[in-house]
Motif scaffolding. Sequence first.
Motif, PDB file in Angstrom:
ATOM      1  N   PHE A 195       0.973 -10.007   1.752  1.00  0.00           N
ATOM      2  CA  PHE A 195       1.411 -10.610   0.500  1.00  0.00           C
ATOM      3  C   PHE A 195       1.155  -9.684  -0.685  1.00  0.00           C
ATOM      4  CE2 PHE A 195       0.901 -14.202   3.307  1.00  0.00           C
ATOM      5  CZ  PHE A 195       1.983 -15.009   2.992  1.00  0.00           C
ATOM      6  N   CYS A 196      -0.019  -9.052  -0.703  1.00  0.00           N
ATOM      7  CA  CYS A 196      -0.347  -8.150  -1.816  1.00  0.00           C
ATOM      8  C   CYS A 196       0.607  -6.954  -1.848  1.00  0.00           C
ATOM      9  CB  CYS A 196      -1.793  -7.682  -1.708  1.00  0.00           C
ATOM     10  SG  CYS A 196      -3.003  -8.979  -2.034  1.00  0.00           S
ATOM     11  N   SER A 197       0.961  -6.443  -0.683  1.00  0.00           N
ATOM     12  CA  SER A 197       1.914  -5.331  -0.620  1.00  0.00           C
ATOM     13  C   SER A 197       3.286  -5.774  -1.107  1.00  0.00           C
ATOM     14  CB  SER A 197       2.012  -4.793   0.809  1.00  0.00           C
ATOM     15  OG  SER A 197       0.832  -4.113   1.169  1.00  0.00           O
ATOM     16  N   HIS A 198       3.659  -7.002  -0.767  1.00  0.00           N
ATOM     17  CA  HIS A 198       4.938  -7.535  -1.250  1.00  0.00           C
ATOM     18  C   HIS A 198       4.916  -7.641  -2.769  1.00  0.00           C
ATOM     19  CE1 HIS A 198       7.476 -10.940  -2.604  1.00  0.00           C
ATOM     20  NE2 HIS A 198       8.352 -10.406  -1.784  1.00  0.00           N
ATOM     21  N   ALA A 199       3.809  -8.146  -3.324  1.00  0.00           N
ATOM     22  CA  ALA A 199       3.688  -8.263  -4.779  1.00  0.00           C
ATOM     23  C   ALA A 199       3.799  -6.886  -5.439  1.00  0.00           C
ATOM     24  CB  ALA A 199       2.357  -8.921  -5.140  1.00  0.00           C
ATOM     25  N   LEU A 200       3.181  -5.900  -4.831  1.00  0.00           N
ATOM     26  CA  LEU A 200       3.195  -4.538  -5.368  1.00  0.00           C
ATOM     27  C   LEU A 200       4.611  -3.967  -5.400  1.00  0.00           C
ATOM     28  CD1 LEU A 200       1.210  -2.047  -6.095  1.00  0.00           C
ATOM     29  CD2 LEU A 200       1.677  -1.342  -3.740  1.00  0.00           C
ATOM     30  N   HIS A 201       5.261  -3.980  -4.239  1.00  0.00           N
ATOM     31  CA  HIS A 201       6.561  -3.306  -4.120  1.00  0.00           C
ATOM     32  C   HIS A 201       7.709  -4.079  -4.758  1.00  0.00           C
ATOM     33  CE1 HIS A 201       5.467   0.195  -1.667  1.00  0.00           C
ATOM     34  NE2 HIS A 201       4.542  -0.579  -1.138  1.00  0.00           N
ATOM     35  N   SER A 202       7.493  -5.349  -5.063  1.00  0.00           N
ATOM     36  CA  SER A 202       8.554  -6.127  -5.711  1.00  0.00           C
ATOM     37  C   SER A 202       8.429  -6.114  -7.231  1.00  0.00           C
ATOM     38  CB  SER A 202       8.527  -7.576  -5.210  1.00  0.00           C
ATOM     39  OG  SER A 202       7.298  -8.212  -5.548  1.00  0.00           O
ATOM     40  N   ASN A 203       7.414  -5.430  -7.749  1.00  0.00           N
ATOM     41  CA  ASN A 203       7.174  -5.377  -9.193  1.00  0.00           C
ATOM     42  C   ASN A 203       7.782  -4.096  -9.764  1.00  0.00           C
ATOM     43  OD1 ASN A 203       5.937  -5.005 -11.799  1.00  0.00           O
ATOM     44  ND2 ASN A 203       4.357  -6.484 -11.204  1.00  0.00           N
ATOM     45  N   ILE A 204       8.664  -4.225 -10.731  1.00  0.00           N
ATOM     46  CA  ILE A 204       9.338  -3.071 -11.322  1.00  0.00           C
ATOM     47  C   ILE A 204       8.355  -2.110 -11.981  1.00  0.00           C
ATOM     48  CG2 ILE A 204       9.772  -4.227 -13.526  1.00  0.00           C
ATOM     49  CD1 ILE A 204      12.064  -1.712 -11.669  1.00  0.00           C
ATOM     50  N   ASP A 205       7.214  -2.621 -12.436  1.00  0.00           N
ATOM     51  CA  ASP A 205       6.204  -1.744 -13.033  1.00  0.00           C
ATOM     52  C   ASP A 205       5.734  -0.704 -12.024  1.00  0.00           C
ATOM     53  OD1 ASP A 205       6.301  -2.969 -15.480  1.00  0.00           O
ATOM     54  OD2 ASP A 205       4.538  -4.229 -15.148  1.00  0.00           O
ATOM     55  N   TYR A 206       5.601  -1.111 -10.757  1.00  0.00           N
ATOM     56  CA  TYR A 206       5.161  -0.160  -9.730  1.00  0.00           C
ATOM     57  C   TYR A 206       6.172   0.972  -9.591  1.00  0.00           C
ATOM     58  CZ  TYR A 206       3.916   1.955  -5.286  1.00  0.00           C
ATOM     59  OH  TYR A 206       3.578   2.871  -4.317  1.00  0.00           O
ATOM     60  N   THR A 207       7.443   0.633  -9.533  1.00  0.00           N
ATOM     61  CA  THR A 207       8.489   1.654  -9.413  1.00  0.00           C
ATOM     62  C   THR A 207       8.474   2.598 -10.601  1.00  0.00           C
ATOM     63  OG1 THR A 207       9.875   0.095  -8.185  1.00  0.00           O
ATOM     64  CG2 THR A 207      10.970   2.019  -9.127  1.00  0.00           C
ATOM     65  N   ASN A 208       8.316   2.047 -11.785  1.00  0.00           N
ATOM     66  CA  ASN A 208       8.304   2.885 -12.994  1.00  0.00           C
ATOM     67  C   ASN A 208       7.088   3.805 -13.037  1.00  0.00           C
ATOM     68  OD1 ASN A 208      10.695   1.739 -13.864  1.00  0.00           O
ATOM     69  ND2 ASN A 208       9.691   0.185 -15.122  1.00  0.00           N
ATOM     70  N   ILE A 209       5.922   3.279 -12.647  1.00  0.00           N
ATOM     71  CA  ILE A 209       4.702   4.099 -12.626  1.00  0.00           C
ATOM     72  C   ILE A 209       4.859   5.223 -11.593  1.00  0.00           C
ATOM     73  CG2 ILE A 209       2.239   4.110 -12.055  1.00  0.00           C
ATOM     74  CD1 ILE A 209       2.225   1.124 -13.025  1.00  0.00           C
ATOM     75  N   LYS A 210       5.374   4.876 -10.434  1.00  0.00           N
ATOM     76  CA  LYS A 210       5.589   5.866  -9.368  1.00  0.00           C
ATOM     77  C   LYS A 210       6.523   6.978  -9.853  1.00  0.00           C
ATOM     78  CE  LYS A 210       7.465   6.160  -4.665  1.00  0.00           C
ATOM     79  NZ  LYS A 210       8.021   5.376  -3.523  1.00  0.00           N
TER      80      LYS A 210
END
Length: 238
Positions: A195-210
């Motif tokens: 679930f935590c991984s799903h929350a991470l990868h579904s958040n646009i902030d993660y993509t932008n930070i990456k």
Amino acid sequence: MIPLQQLPKPDYLTDKKVQELTNKYQLDTKKAVWNKAEIKEPLLKSSNKKCAYCECILQETDSYSQIEHFHPKSLYPLEVVVWENLLPACVRCNTHKGNHDTVNIPIINPYNDLPKEHLSTQGLRLYPKTEMGKITIKRLNLNDNDRLCIPRFKLCNEVHEKLGYIKDTTDLLDQRNRLHSLLTACSKSGEFSAFCSHALHSNIDYTNIKNLLSENEYWDDELAKLDEETKSIALESR
């Protein structure tokens, strides 16, 4: 639930020892012949000390941590100490599973099956993709509100909060280090990691930070490895 890698059978479980413990159990089914440190420790290691089913952290020193028989010992007594039939589980999951006949009515075995092929998520709840997923959710009560859904929400909410904080951090090295810590918390060793991984990868902030870290050469092999690991275990949206 995430896929687990079964460790090699411990040296303790020689053919002779398996036969000895099986015979002892058949003579007295109240004897917990499987409850041995030589068996329990490698099982816990294989699941990162989490329940193989619900992913809650197991307490090793009390009855909260149990050895579960995938094929129930009441129906398949000859498999009572067969290594491939043993999983680490919490009391809640073990109790709900009970004597369910997994041979004739299969449920997900995270050592043999890929859970994300059978399960999806929405609103921190599990939904089935397959009949086996449906049976698994119902049999193990994997949408238990108090014991599972609320704890999942708290951890996933922390993921979103931390991503927001990392996004607003201007120091790129600090961003990199904080993201590393968050990725580690969402990895296979973390509680409710599917679930935590799903929350991470579904958040646009993660993509932008990456993307920002990649553009500025702060995205390294360590982060890439954790990114792939968390992506591989993240449940898909319903």
